[in-house]
Motif scaffolding. Structure first.
Motif, PDB file in Angstrom:
ATOM      1  N   GLU A 196      32.436  54.674  42.214  1.00  0.00           N
ATOM      2  CA  GLU A 196      32.752  55.571  42.920  1.00  0.00           C
ATOM      3  C   GLU A 196      34.164  55.956  44.162  1.00  0.00           C
ATOM      4  N   GLU A 197      33.658  55.167  45.015  1.00  0.00           N
ATOM      5  CA  GLU A 197      34.757  54.644  45.953  1.00  0.00           C
ATOM      6  C   GLU A 197      35.922  53.639  45.447  1.00  0.00           C
ATOM      7  N   ALA A 198      35.363  52.756  45.209  1.00  0.00           N
ATOM      8  CA  ALA A 198      36.699  51.860  44.631  1.00  0.00           C
ATOM      9  C   ALA A 198      37.622  52.712  43.849  1.00  0.00           C
ATOM     10  N   MET A 199      37.211  53.415  42.926  1.00  0.00           N
ATOM     11  CA  MET A 199      38.707  54.081  42.115  1.00  0.00           C
ATOM     12  C   MET A 199      39.278  55.272  42.111  1.00  0.00           C
ATOM     13  N   SER A 200      38.286  55.786  43.481  1.00  0.00           N
ATOM     14  CA  SER A 200      39.574  56.590  44.455  1.00  0.00           C
ATOM     15  C   SER A 200      39.685  56.202  45.665  1.00  0.00           C
ATOM     16  N   ILE A 201      39.607  54.821  46.191  1.00  0.00           N
ATOM     17  CA  ILE A 201      40.856  54.626  47.528  1.00  0.00           C
ATOM     18  C   ILE A 201      41.777  53.163  46.919  1.00  0.00           C
ATOM     19  N   ALA A 202      41.380  52.566  45.817  1.00  0.00           N
ATOM     20  CA  ALA A 202      42.165  51.747  45.768  1.00  0.00           C
ATOM     21  C   ALA A 202      43.161  51.989  44.240  1.00  0.00           C
ATOM     22  N   ASP A 203      44.276  50.876  44.669  1.00  0.00           N
ATOM     23  CA  ASP A 203      45.331  50.824  43.742  1.00  0.00           C
ATOM     24  C   ASP A 203      45.336  50.269  42.562  1.00  0.00           C
ATOM     25  N   ARG A 204      44.298  49.150  43.036  1.00  0.00           N
ATOM     26  CA  ARG A 204      43.556  48.519  41.465  1.00  0.00           C
ATOM     27  C   ARG A 204      42.834  47.465  42.559  1.00  0.00           C
ATOM     28  N   ILE A 205      41.513  47.627  40.997  1.00  0.00           N
ATOM     29  CA  ILE A 205      40.608  47.221  41.682  1.00  0.00           C
ATOM     30  C   ILE A 205      40.064  45.664  40.528  1.00  0.00           C
ATOM     31  N   ALA A 206      39.460  44.250  41.483  1.00  0.00           N
ATOM     32  CA  ALA A 206      38.702  43.383  40.371  1.00  0.00           C
ATOM     33  C   ALA A 206      37.461  43.469  40.469  1.00  0.00           C
ATOM     34  N   LEU A 207      36.878  43.855  39.256  1.00  0.00           N
ATOM     35  CA  LEU A 207      35.576  43.813  39.027  1.00  0.00           C
ATOM     36  C   LEU A 207      34.586  42.785  38.668  1.00  0.00           C
ATOM     37  N   MET A 208      33.562  42.505  39.611  1.00  0.00           N
ATOM     38  CA  MET A 208      32.916  41.162  39.381  1.00  0.00           C
ATOM     39  C   MET A 208      31.685  41.231  39.465  1.00  0.00           C
ATOM     40  N   GLN A 210      28.259  38.082  38.692  1.00  0.00           N
ATOM     41  CA  GLN A 210      28.357  36.213  39.016  1.00  0.00           C
ATOM     42  C   GLN A 210      29.085  35.397  38.914  1.00  0.00           C
ATOM     43  N   GLY A 211      29.909  35.983  39.793  1.00  0.00           N
ATOM     44  CA  GLY A 211      30.724  35.367  40.561  1.00  0.00           C
ATOM     45  C   GLY A 211      31.952  34.877  40.348  1.00  0.00           C
ATOM     46  N   GLU A 212      32.211  36.137  38.894  1.00  0.00           N
ATOM     47  CA  GLU A 212      33.403  36.016  37.846  1.00  0.00           C
ATOM     48  C   GLU A 212      34.393  37.733  38.323  1.00  0.00           C
ATOM     49  N   VAL A 213      35.525  36.839  37.875  1.00  0.00           N
ATOM     50  CA  VAL A 213      36.423  38.734  37.677  1.00  0.00           C
ATOM     51  C   VAL A 213      36.388  38.630  36.335  1.00  0.00           C
ATOM     52  N   ILE A 214      35.332  39.497  36.176  1.00  0.00           N
ATOM     53  CA  ILE A 214      35.779  40.133  35.278  1.00  0.00           C
ATOM     54  C   ILE A 214      36.865  41.080  34.322  1.00  0.00           C
ATOM     55  N   GLN A 215      37.407  41.885  35.795  1.00  0.00           N
ATOM     56  CA  GLN A 215      38.818  42.838  34.976  1.00  0.00           C
ATOM     57  C   GLN A 215      39.294  42.938  36.112  1.00  0.00           C
ATOM     58  N   VAL A 216      40.839  42.857  36.141  1.00  0.00           N
ATOM     59  CA  VAL A 216      42.030  42.975  36.986  1.00  0.00           C
ATOM     60  C   VAL A 216      42.254  44.463  37.187  1.00  0.00           C
ATOM     61  N   ALA A 217      42.199  45.833  37.021  1.00  0.00           N
ATOM     62  CA  ALA A 217      42.964  46.869  36.554  1.00  0.00           C
ATOM     63  C   ALA A 217      43.350  48.114  37.607  1.00  0.00           C
ATOM     64  N   THR A 218      43.612  48.647  37.431  1.00  0.00           N
ATOM     65  CA  THR A 218      44.266  49.935  38.216  1.00  0.00           C
ATOM     66  C   THR A 218      42.513  50.466  37.542  1.00  0.00           C
ATOM     67  N   PRO A 219      42.811  52.274  38.924  1.00  0.00           N
ATOM     68  CA  PRO A 219      41.370  52.768  38.192  1.00  0.00           C
ATOM     69  C   PRO A 219      41.634  53.194  37.514  1.00  0.00           C
ATOM     70  N   VAL A 220      42.727  54.139  36.673  1.00  0.00           N
ATOM     71  CA  VAL A 220      43.035  55.111  35.993  1.00  0.00           C
ATOM     72  C   VAL A 220      42.345  53.674  34.133  1.00  0.00           C
ATOM     73  N   GLU A 221      43.426  52.726  34.653  1.00  0.00           N
ATOM     74  CA  GLU A 221      42.970  51.018  33.471  1.00  0.00           C
ATOM     75  C   GLU A 221      41.872  51.191  32.985  1.00  0.00           C
ATOM     76  N   MET A 222      41.363  51.044  34.433  1.00  0.00           N
ATOM     77  CA  MET A 222      39.633  50.243  33.644  1.00  0.00           C
ATOM     78  C   MET A 222      38.683  51.339  33.915  1.00  0.00           C
ATOM     79  N   TYR A 223      38.846  52.589  33.816  1.00  0.00           N
ATOM     80  CA  TYR A 223      38.282  53.790  32.930  1.00  0.00           C
ATOM     81  C   TYR A 223      37.865  53.565  31.699  1.00  0.00           C
ATOM     82  N   ARG A 224      39.729  53.625  31.240  1.00  0.00           N
ATOM     83  CA  ARG A 224      39.873  54.347  30.236  1.00  0.00           C
ATOM     84  C   ARG A 224      40.163  52.752  29.159  1.00  0.00           C
ATOM     85  N   ALA A 225      39.957  51.254  29.952  1.00  0.00           N
ATOM     86  CA  ALA A 225      40.699  50.700  28.722  1.00  0.00           C
ATOM     87  C   ALA A 225      39.164  49.666  29.536  1.00  0.00           C
TER      88      ALA A 225
END
Lengths: 344, 257
Positions: A196-208, A210-225
């Motif tokens: 929730e914190e990442a979604m409300s504050i960040a321009d972009r998020i990298a979700l990690m 086990q040591g890997e980046v799974i997805q990099v996207a804006t909060p809305v993109e990551m929520y929708r897709a």
């Protein structure tokens, strides 16, 4: 033109334990970037590697085309705000903030001017002669922040900056952080496990994970897709139904659900991702089930409905339309809204 | 309720009496006018006066002071370095145990070991050999105290200093040292008191011409306890107690911050 900060093929192991696995990431100037993930996903290790407090086994970190890894921590144009704040207990608020500038050997009046200015920005000028032990949690957090930004770093790293604060102060500080980032014009990289914190504050998020980046996207993109089942599960409330794609529908626990066009081949295993707010209750629907319980959250209520799947289906509902527990509900949704992910 | 449970306090007072009776008798008899050790004849401070006029005691006092101060300085420096090393760079429990063990070594074993070592090295025994010996076991106490303090302070403080542009040496003197200052003072005061009245090790490692105060007292006691000894012991006791109280307060006050 290369990115402001680029991380390439970074790897770090602690003995057998993999902390960062061949990770690449690009971050733009003035971006508010969040590294999000469950504990142990490597996000803090990555942050500490950026600060120079952790060595890496392989890979490159370049800031404005300059090699960052060859610089020791005290020479990097990067500052870290520690999770514990790490305020120097024997120094006053003012001395804490001025510490970094004094190490730069700046003239005395410049140090005084810049320190006072930053303290005013975080509204702590009146407390400048206090010792850290006399401050509240929120004030300590602001001293730590002031101490890091007074150095005018190119990147400010924040390690779970709000985790020690209670919920109300936390949301105030989220706004404050955002405002400061805007005013100072500094790239912020924030580590958090709180989606929730990442979604409300960040321009972009990298979700990690086990040591890997799974997805990099804006909060809305990551929520929708969401790109994978892990992302769909980690970000927000979700219904994840595991089943099989047939020619025209999706089979889950013997029930057939409608789907929109998908690139996934017929016969393959997949996960149907359905947000609670995408489901509507009506007199008829794709699937029916008994209302087991409802959780009231103020603005909305989350219903838990047993449709005979391996999990209860979550549905968001406005307060005055909440059915009585035990009644049968009919669920429907727009098939085009639902996401189908391959379940390999 | 208080009167009903009053008898429960009996063991407490009994234990306190057991602990403090010998000391009370000592202080009391040091003000005895007569030189008969066991009979009270009247109040007097004459034995305190005689102390000051005895050259043996004054020499012993001077020697003890030299040993205590020098051993304390060496012990604080060595003990602090050892504690910082253990806390920051070494995760071995065995090494930590080895570093702290001299504090609980039997004095006699340590004394014999040191004497053997000095003899084998052909090292002339004197105040310097006592200083080295005292510094050795005092350093273990300092290590234990400073190590405890380092456990309490946030290890990210030094990293924060580095992050803000400080060098490793700068961070040690500007951040680490001030944070452990209460422990350094406590360790120094403890070392000083331990060295002040240490007898066994000093007796073994000392040369014949430089007796420390406990050795002087021992040689006097061999011919019977005089009220002079009572007065001297009272002074040593008060000094030690005072230093321990200062050390305790220093640690407590600073810990609240």
């Amino acid at each position: 033109m290369s990115a402001f900060l680029s991380i390439e093929n970074l790897s770090k192991n602690y003995g057998q334990q993999i902390a960062i696995k061949n990770l690449s990431l690009e971050i733009a100037e003035n971006e508010f970037f969040a590294l999000l993930g469950p504990s142990g996903c490597g996000k803090t290790t990555l942050l500490r590697a950026l600060a120079g407090l952790e060595s890496v086994d392989a890979g490159e970190i370049r800031l404005q085309n300059q090699d960052l890894l060859s610089l020791p921590a005290n020479k990097r144009p990067v500052n870290l705000m520690f999770q514990s704040y790490a305020l120097f207990p024997h120094l006053t608020v003012y001395e804490n903030v001025a510490y970094g500038l004094r190490r730069e050997g700046l003239p005395k009046d410049e140090i005084a001017e810049r320190t006072s200015k930053v303290l005013r920005t975080v509204s702590l000028l009146d407390q400048k002669n206090r010792s850290p032990s006399q401050l509240s949690g929120g004030q300590k957090q602001r001293v730590a922040l002031a101490r890091a930004i007074v150095k005018r770093p190119k990147i400010l790293l924040l390690d779970e900056p709000l985790s020690a604060l209670d919920k109300k102060v936390r949301s105030e500080m989220q706004l404050e952080l955002k405002r400061l980032q805007h005013e100072a014009g500094i790239t912020f990289i924030l580590v958090t496990h709180d989606q929730e914190e990442a979604m409300s504050i960040a321009d972009r998020i990298a979700l990690m994970d086990q040591g890997e980046v799974i997805q990099v996207a804006t909060p809305v993109e990551m929520y929708r897709a969401p790109k994978t089942k892990f992302v769909a599960d980690f970000i927000g409330e979700n219904n994840l139904l595991t089943g099989q794609i047939t020619t025209s529908s999706f089979m889950v626990a013997g029930k057939s659900l409608p789907i929109a066009n998908t690139q996934l081949p017929s016969g393959s295993n997949a996960v149907l991702v359905l947000r609670p707010e995408q489901i509507t209750l009506g007199v008829s629907g794709f699937v029916a089930g008994k209302l087991i319980s409802s959780n009231f959250y103020g603005g909305s209520t989350l219903l838990f409905i047993d449709c005979g799947f391996d999990q209860l289906i979550k549905v968001t509902c406005v307060l005055d339309q909440v059915p009585v527990v035990g009644t049968t509900c009919h669920l429907s949704w727009n098939p085009a809204d639902a996401t189908l992910l391959s379940d390999g | 309720m208080g009167s009903k449970l009053g008898w429960l306090k009996l063991p407490l007072y009994g234990a306190l009496l057991f602990l403090y009776l010998p000391i009370a008798v000592l202080i009391f008899m040091s003000f005895n006018e007569s030189d008969a050790p066991f009979t009270w004849t009247g109040f007097s401070t004459r034995w305190y006066g005689e102390l000051i006029s005895s050259p043996e005691i004054l020499t012993g006092f001077r020697n003890t002071l030299i040993v205590a101060i020098a051993a304390t300085i060496i012990a604080v420096v060595l003990g602090t370095l050892l504690a910082v090393g253990l806390a920051r760079y070494q995760r071995s429990a065995a090494l930590e145990a080895i570093a702290l063990t001299p504090a609980i070594f039997p004095d006699l074993a340590l004394a014999i070991g040191l004497l053997t070592l000095f003899t084998n090295l052909n090292y002339a025994l004197g105040l310097d050999s006592v200083i080295i010996s005292h510094a050795l076991f005092c350093a273990a106490f300092v290590t234990a105290i400073v190590r405890g303090r380092l456990h309490q302070i946030d290890s990210s403080l030094e990293q924060a200093a580095a992050d803000l542009g400080d060098t490793a040496v700068g961070a040690f003197f500007r951040i680490t040292l001030p944070s452990i200052k209460p422990a350094l003072i406590a360790g120094a005061l403890l070392s000083f008191t331990l060295s002040l009245d240490e007898f066994v090790i000093a007796f073994f490692t000392n040369g014949p011409s430089t007796p420390t105060l406990p050795i002087v007292i021992y040689s006097m006691v061999r011919f019977g306890v005089s009220p002079e000894i009572n007065a001297l012991a009272t002074l040593v006791l008060l000094t030690s107690a005072l230093i321990i109280i200062i050390a305790q307060r220093n640690l407590k006050v600073k810990d609240q911050i």
